[in-house]
Design a protein around this motif. Sequence first.
Motif, PDB file in Angstrom:
ATOM      1  N   SER A  19       6.225   4.455  -9.485  1.00  0.00           N
ATOM      2  CA  SER A  19       6.276   3.204 -10.245  1.00  0.00           C
ATOM      3  C   SER A  19       6.045   2.004  -9.326  1.00  0.00           C
ATOM      4  O   SER A  19       5.736   0.910  -9.802  1.00  0.00           O
ATOM      5  N   CYS A  20       6.173   2.199  -8.016  1.00  0.00           N
ATOM      6  CA  CYS A  20       5.845   1.172  -7.016  1.00  0.00           C
ATOM      7  C   CYS A  20       4.760   1.656  -6.051  1.00  0.00           C
ATOM      8  O   CYS A  20       3.907   0.891  -5.636  1.00  0.00           O
ATOM      9  N   HIS A  21       4.822   2.940  -5.673  1.00  0.00           N
ATOM     10  CA  HIS A  21       3.921   3.518  -4.675  1.00  0.00           C
ATOM     11  C   HIS A  21       2.744   4.214  -5.358  1.00  0.00           C
ATOM     12  O   HIS A  21       2.616   5.435  -5.337  1.00  0.00           O
ATOM     13  N   SER A  22       1.879   3.406  -5.997  1.00  0.00           N
ATOM     14  CA  SER A  22       0.714   3.924  -6.706  1.00  0.00           C
ATOM     15  C   SER A  22      -0.502   3.067  -6.388  1.00  0.00           C
ATOM     16  O   SER A  22      -0.415   1.835  -6.388  1.00  0.00           O
ATOM     17  N   ALA A  23      -1.628   3.725  -6.160  1.00  0.00           N
ATOM     18  CA  ALA A  23      -2.868   3.007  -5.871  1.00  0.00           C
ATOM     19  C   ALA A  23      -3.321   2.166  -7.065  1.00  0.00           C
ATOM     20  O   ALA A  23      -4.076   1.206  -6.899  1.00  0.00           O
ATOM     21  N   ALA A  24      -2.859   2.503  -8.261  1.00  0.00           N
ATOM     22  CA  ALA A  24      -3.250   1.764  -9.459  1.00  0.00           C
ATOM     23  C   ALA A  24      -2.535   0.418  -9.572  1.00  0.00           C
ATOM     24  O   ALA A  24      -2.920  -0.412 -10.389  1.00  0.00           O
TER      25      ALA A  24
ATOM     26  N   ASP B 285       2.352  -8.025  -7.345  1.00  0.00           N
ATOM     27  CA  ASP B 285       3.760  -7.939  -7.712  1.00  0.00           C
ATOM     28  C   ASP B 285       4.113  -6.633  -8.412  1.00  0.00           C
ATOM     29  O   ASP B 285       5.283  -6.246  -8.434  1.00  0.00           O
ATOM     30  N   GLU B 286       3.132  -5.950  -8.998  1.00  0.00           N
ATOM     31  CA  GLU B 286       3.407  -4.661  -9.652  1.00  0.00           C
ATOM     32  C   GLU B 286       3.983  -3.644  -8.664  1.00  0.00           C
ATOM     33  O   GLU B 286       4.726  -2.759  -9.059  1.00  0.00           O
ATOM     34  N   ARG B 287       3.645  -3.792  -7.385  1.00  0.00           N
ATOM     35  CA  ARG B 287       4.114  -2.853  -6.362  1.00  0.00           C
ATOM     36  C   ARG B 287       5.560  -3.131  -5.939  1.00  0.00           C
ATOM     37  O   ARG B 287       6.153  -2.340  -5.217  1.00  0.00           O
ATOM     38  N   ARG B 288       6.114  -4.239  -6.356  1.00  0.00           N
ATOM     39  CA  ARG B 288       7.506  -4.600  -6.052  1.00  0.00           C
ATOM     40  C   ARG B 288       7.823  -4.465  -4.560  1.00  0.00           C
ATOM     41  O   ARG B 288       8.872  -3.944  -4.187  1.00  0.00           O
ATOM     42  N   GLY B 289       6.891  -4.894  -3.728  1.00  0.00           N
ATOM     43  CA  GLY B 289       7.115  -4.889  -2.284  1.00  0.00           C
ATOM     44  C   GLY B 289       6.685  -3.623  -1.559  1.00  0.00           C
ATOM     45  O   GLY B 289       6.761  -3.559  -0.335  1.00  0.00           O
TER      46      GLY B 289
ATOM     47  N   PRO C 200       4.475  -1.204   0.452  1.00  0.00           N
ATOM     48  CA  PRO C 200       3.301  -1.486   1.284  1.00  0.00           C
ATOM     49  C   PRO C 200       2.010  -0.979   0.638  1.00  0.00           C
ATOM     50  O   PRO C 200       1.967   0.139   0.109  1.00  0.00           O
ATOM     51  N   VAL C 201       0.990  -1.809   0.655  1.00  0.00           N
ATOM     52  CA  VAL C 201      -0.312  -1.411   0.128  1.00  0.00           C
ATOM     53  C   VAL C 201      -0.804  -0.213   0.938  1.00  0.00           C
ATOM     54  O   VAL C 201      -0.720  -0.194   2.165  1.00  0.00           O
ATOM     55  N   GLY C 202      -1.264   0.805   0.256  1.00  0.00           N
ATOM     56  CA  GLY C 202      -1.754   2.017   0.914  1.00  0.00           C
ATOM     57  C   GLY C 202      -0.715   3.110   1.009  1.00  0.00           C
ATOM     58  O   GLY C 202      -1.057   4.268   1.184  1.00  0.00           O
ATOM     59  N   LEU C 203       0.561   2.779   0.892  1.00  0.00           N
ATOM     60  CA  LEU C 203       1.602   3.801   0.914  1.00  0.00           C
ATOM     61  C   LEU C 203       1.812   4.250  -0.534  1.00  0.00           C
ATOM     62  O   LEU C 203       2.700   3.785  -1.239  1.00  0.00           O
ATOM     63  N   ASP C 204       0.898   5.108  -0.967  1.00  0.00           N
ATOM     64  CA  ASP C 204       0.868   5.599  -2.336  1.00  0.00           C
ATOM     65  C   ASP C 204       1.227   7.082  -2.329  1.00  0.00           C
ATOM     66  O   ASP C 204       0.692   7.842  -1.528  1.00  0.00           O
TER      67      ASP C 204
ATOM     68  N   PRO D 296      14.856   4.967  -4.087  1.00  0.00           N
ATOM     69  CA  PRO D 296      14.397   3.668  -4.582  1.00  0.00           C
ATOM     70  C   PRO D 296      15.524   2.646  -4.515  1.00  0.00           C
ATOM     71  O   PRO D 296      16.697   3.007  -4.564  1.00  0.00           O
ATOM     72  N   PRO D 297      15.159   1.363  -4.414  1.00  0.00           N
ATOM     73  CA  PRO D 297      16.172   0.342  -4.163  1.00  0.00           C
ATOM     74  C   PRO D 297      17.183   0.146  -5.290  1.00  0.00           C
ATOM     75  O   PRO D 297      18.281  -0.323  -5.045  1.00  0.00           O
ATOM     76  N   ALA D 298      16.840   0.518  -6.503  1.00  0.00           N
ATOM     77  CA  ALA D 298      17.757   0.312  -7.635  1.00  0.00           C
ATOM     78  C   ALA D 298      18.416   1.626  -8.064  1.00  0.00           C
ATOM     79  O   ALA D 298      18.652   1.857  -9.234  1.00  0.00           O
ATOM     80  N   GLY D 299      18.730   2.486  -7.105  1.00  0.00           N
ATOM     81  CA  GLY D 299      19.325   3.783  -7.447  1.00  0.00           C
ATOM     82  C   GLY D 299      18.283   4.862  -7.328  1.00  0.00           C
ATOM     83  O   GLY D 299      17.313   4.708  -6.607  1.00  0.00           O
ATOM     84  N   GLY D 300      18.474   5.949  -8.031  1.00  0.00           N
ATOM     85  CA  GLY D 300      17.454   6.976  -7.959  1.00  0.00           C
ATOM     86  C   GLY D 300      17.977   8.364  -8.173  1.00  0.00           C
ATOM     87  O   GLY D 300      18.894   8.581  -8.972  1.00  0.00           O
ATOM     88  N   PRO D 301      17.413   9.305  -7.431  1.00  0.00           N
ATOM     89  CA  PRO D 301      17.761  10.716  -7.612  1.00  0.00           C
ATOM     90  C   PRO D 301      19.248  10.977  -7.377  1.00  0.00           C
ATOM     91  O   PRO D 301      19.921  10.238  -6.658  1.00  0.00           O
ATOM     92  N   THR D 302      19.708  12.059  -7.967  1.00  0.00           N
ATOM     93  CA  THR D 302      21.087  12.483  -7.744  1.00  0.00           C
ATOM     94  C   THR D 302      21.249  12.966  -6.304  1.00  0.00           C
ATOM     95  O   THR D 302      20.259  13.204  -5.600  1.00  0.00           O
ATOM     96  N   GLU D 303      22.480  13.142  -5.896  1.00  0.00           N
ATOM     97  CA  GLU D 303      22.762  13.666  -4.556  1.00  0.00           C
ATOM     98  C   GLU D 303      22.084  15.026  -4.363  1.00  0.00           C
ATOM     99  O   GLU D 303      21.472  15.285  -3.321  1.00  0.00           O
TER     100      GLU D 303
END
Length: 158
Positions: free
Chosen positions: A91-96, A100-104, A106-110, A136-143
């Motif tokens: 949702s952030c790390h995509s070439a598409a 601002d869609e990348r939410r910070g 890095p470009v190329g880290l897809d 991910p910065p807002a939470g994410g996968p379980t332990e």
Amino acid sequence: MPSSRDRRWAVVAWVSVAGCAEDGEGDALVDPMEAVTTGEASSSASGSESSEVGTSGDVPPSAIPGRACPPDAFVDAQSFGMPLMTTWCTSCHSAALTGDERRGAPVGLDLESEAAVREYALRIFARAADDNLSMPPAGGPTEQERVLLGDWLACGAP
């Protein structure tokens, strides 16, 4: 001699810093393999003992220095790794995505392909696997998902 945990934190610290120390083209300025000593005994986060990294035997070699590939690892790209990347990372790390869609991110880290995940495995591990919680910065996968991510990356993201 540093413990396995100390070596692992050294890898985490280095990869976290390397993620910020780029040459403007998205390339790290220092090779991560030069910063880490391999070939030492280590333990996985799930408590599995390991033999030396890169040696033959019952324990597969590890793609993540200081983190063992468990001999009973069962996760692979199709059943676990890429679905996890799609759910939590692309949702952030995509070439598409641009601007601002990348939410910070890095470009190329897809992270849309297995090859890209393998290329960035050390960075992914340092930010999201085992007890590394910055992505991910807002939470994410379980332990448990983070431990399985560590297993998958340590086994070379098969």
